[in-house]
Design a protein around this motif. Structure first.
Motif, short mmCIF file in Angstrom:
data_model
loop_
_atom_site.label_atom_id
_atom_site.label_comp_id
_atom_site.label_asym_id
_atom_site.label_seq_id
_atom_site.Cartn_x
_atom_site.Cartn_y
_atom_site.Cartn_z
N MET A 1 20.14 -25.23 3.04
CA MET A 1 19.87 -24.81 3.97
C MET A 1 20.86 -23.80 2.98
SD MET A 1 22.23 -23.63 6.86
CE MET A 1 21.91 -25.66 7.78
N SER A 2 19.83 -22.71 2.53
CA SER A 2 19.81 -21.43 1.70
C SER A 2 21.71 -20.92 2.13
CB SER A 2 18.61 -20.43 1.60
OG SER A 2 18.49 -20.10 3.33
N ALA A 3 22.01 -20.21 0.94
CA ALA A 3 23.26 -19.69 1.42
C ALA A 3 23.40 -18.34 2.34
CB ALA A 3 24.29 -19.08 0.31
N SER A 4 23.87 -17.24 3.21
CA SER A 4 23.88 -16.68 4.42
C SER A 4 23.78 -15.25 3.17
CB SER A 4 24.13 -16.24 5.46
OG SER A 4 23.98 -17.02 6.43
N PRO A 5 22.69 -14.03 3.03
CA PRO A 5 23.26 -13.06 1.84
C PRO A 5 24.60 -12.39 2.59
CG PRO A 5 21.56 -12.37 3.19
CD PRO A 5 22.17 -14.29 4.15
N ILE A 6 25.77 -11.87 1.56
CA ILE A 6 26.51 -11.18 1.60
C ILE A 6 26.60 -10.22 1.02
CG2 ILE A 6 29.33 -11.04 1.88
CD1 ILE A 6 29.60 -14.18 1.31
N VAL A 7 26.90 -9.59 2.05
CA VAL A 7 26.80 -7.74 1.46
C VAL A 7 27.98 -6.61 1.01
CG1 VAL A 7 26.58 -4.64 2.14
CG2 VAL A 7 25.13 -6.45 3.69
N LEU A 8 28.31 -6.72 -0.41
CA LEU A 8 28.72 -6.51 -1.33
C LEU A 8 29.19 -4.33 -1.28
CD1 LEU A 8 28.41 -8.53 -4.25
CD2 LEU A 8 29.86 -9.10 -2.51
N ALA A 9 27.82 -3.76 -0.59
CA ALA A 9 28.14 -2.46 -1.32
C ALA A 9 27.32 -2.52 -0.38
CB ALA A 9 28.54 -2.14 -2.65
N ARG A 10 27.38 -1.07 0.23
CA ARG A 10 25.74 -0.27 1.47
C ARG A 10 26.17 1.11 0.44
NH1 ARG A 10 23.21 -2.31 5.10
NH2 ARG A 10 24.10 -4.04 5.82
N VAL A 11 25.04 1.80 -0.16
CA VAL A 11 25.64 3.32 -0.26
C VAL A 11 24.02 3.93 0.36
CG1 VAL A 11 25.32 4.88 -2.04
CG2 VAL A 11 27.10 2.46 -1.98
N MET A 12 24.26 5.43 0.64
CA MET A 12 23.54 5.92 0.89
C MET A 12 22.85 6.98 -0.56
SD MET A 12 22.10 5.37 3.49
CE MET A 12 20.60 6.29 3.78
N THR A 13 21.67 6.77 -1.04
CA THR A 13 21.48 8.68 -1.83
C THR A 13 19.80 9.32 -1.40
OG1 THR A 13 19.19 6.35 -2.76
CG2 THR A 13 21.75 5.80 -3.33
N GLY A 14 19.98 9.47 -2.23
CA GLY A 14 18.37 11.08 -2.09
C GLY A 14 17.80 9.84 -1.43
N ARG A 15 17.72 8.92 -2.25
CA ARG A 15 17.09 8.23 -1.59
C ARG A 15 16.32 7.32 -0.38
NH1 ARG A 15 16.79 10.98 -5.47
NH2 ARG A 15 18.62 8.99 -6.36
N GLY A 16 17.59 7.52 0.17
CA GLY A 16 17.64 6.12 1.09
C GLY A 16 19.03 5.19 1.14
N GLU A 17 18.76 3.81 1.39
CA GLU A 17 19.80 3.04 1.11
C GLU A 17 19.97 1.81 0.18
OE1 GLU A 17 22.28 0.66 4.94
OE2 GLU A 17 20.16 -0.11 4.24
N LEU A 18 20.73 2.10 -0.58
CA LEU A 18 20.46 1.22 -1.67
C LEU A 18 22.38 0.04 -1.67
CD1 LEU A 18 19.06 0.75 -3.65
CD2 LEU A 18 20.99 1.77 -5.04
N VAL A 19 21.24 -1.62 -1.02
CA VAL A 19 22.30 -1.99 -0.68
C VAL A 19 22.49 -3.27 -1.60
CG1 VAL A 19 22.82 -4.45 1.17
CG2 VAL A 19 21.92 -1.80 1.51
N LEU A 20 24.20 -3.97 -2.20
CA LEU A 20 24.48 -5.08 -3.27
C LEU A 20 25.27 -5.87 -2.40
CD1 LEU A 20 24.06 -5.87 -6.07
CD2 LEU A 20 26.38 -5.05 -5.61
N ARG A 21 23.80 -6.97 -2.58
CA ARG A 21 24.95 -8.18 -1.85
C ARG A 21 24.53 -9.61 -2.68
NH1 ARG A 21 19.20 -9.60 2.52
NH2 ARG A 21 17.94 -10.41 0.89
#
Length: 219
Positions: A1-21
Motif C-alpha cells: 500500500m502506498s503511503a499517504s501524502p503529508i503536507v509539509l508546507a502550503r504557500v500562496m504565491t503570485g502564480r497560485g498555490e505551491l505545496v510541498l508534501r
C-alpha cells in the motif's frame, strides 16, 4: 500500500498555490493541484544538463531555468569545467525550501560559490542577457504542451525559442525538458538550432520524459 501524502508546507504565491508534501521517503512539489517535481530518481533532470555539457568543449557559464529540487544544478556543479551557474527561479519559497526541507537533497547548493540564484521570471532574465551563456538548460512547468502557469507558454513559442537561443554565445548549447514528446515544438527548435537531438527517458508509468538538445548556429 502506498503511503499517504503529508503536507509539509502550503504557500500562496503570485502564480497560485505551491505545496510541498512528503510521500513515503520522497518529497513532491505541487502547483495549483498539478504535480511538478519530486525527489525520486531525477534521471531526466540530470540528463537535461549532462547532455548539454557533453556537447560543449568549454561550458564555463551555465544558465538553468527552474531550480526544481536541485538535481540539474548539482549535475552542472559536478563538471569541473563549469565556473558559474546562474539559476533563475520565480518562486522565492522554493528557493527557501532548499535551506530547510530540501537541504538533504540539494546539499546546500544555495551556498555553493559557483551558484548564483536569481529570483525572477526566466523570460525577463533572458531579455537582458543576450550572448551571455555557453549552455542554457530550461526546465519550466512540464514543458511546451503542459504549462501550469499560462504565461510560461510564451517561453516555447517562436519568439520565446529565439530568445532562448539568443542567450547563448555562438555555438552554445540549449537543452529543454518536457514531460512528453512535442512534435510541433521539435520542429520549431529545428528552425533555430543546429544538430538537434531528441532524448527520451522512460518512466514507470505514462509517456517518457523528453530532452531536446541543440546548438546555436555560428552566425
Amino acid at each position: 500500500m502506498s503511503a499517504s501524502p503529508i503536507v509539509l508546507a502550503r504557500v500562496m504565491t503570485g502564480r497560485g498555490e505551491l505545496v510541498l508534501r512528503r510521500v513515503g521517503d520522497d518529497l513532491q512539489v505541487i502547483s495549483n493541484g498539478t504535480f511538478l517535481m519530486d525527489t525520486r530518481g531525477g534521471h531526466s533532470e540530470r540528463l537535461l544538463v549532462d547532455a548539454a555539457l557533453q556537447r560543449h568543449a568549454a561550458p564555463r557559464d551555465v544558465l538553468i531555468g527552474g531550480l526544481g529540487v536541485g538535481f540539474s544544478v548539482l549535475t552542472a556543479l559536478a563538471d569541473s569545467r563549469v565556473k558559474h551557474v546562474t539559476v533563475v527561479e520565480i518562486e522565492q519559497v522554493l528557493v527557501d525550501w532548499h535551506d530547510t526541507y530540501l537541504v538533504a537533497v540539494s546539499g546546500g547548493l544555495l551556498h555553493e560559490p559557483r551558484v548564483e540564484i536569481v529570483v525572477a521570471d526566466i523570460a525577463t532574465h533572458l531579455a537582458a542577457c543576450a550572448s551571455s551563456y555557453d549552455v542554457v538548460c530550461l526546465d519550466v512547468d512540464n514543458g511546451p504542451d503542459w504549462t501550469v502557469t499560462d504565461t510560461n507558454a510564451a517561453l516555447y513559442d517562436d519568439a520565446g525559442s529565439r530568445q532562448l537561443v539568443a542567450a547563448l554565445r555562438p555555438r552554445g548549447v540549449l537543452s529543454v525538458w518536457s514531460a512528453n514528446s512535442s512534435p510541433q515544438y521539435e520542429q520549431r527548435l529545428r528552425t533555430v538550432l543546429d544538430e538537434l537531438t531528441v532524448l527520451e527517458v522512460a518512466r514507470d508509468r505514462g509517456e517518457p520524459d523528453v530532452i531536446y538538445v541543440g546548438r546555436r548556429p555560428a552566425s
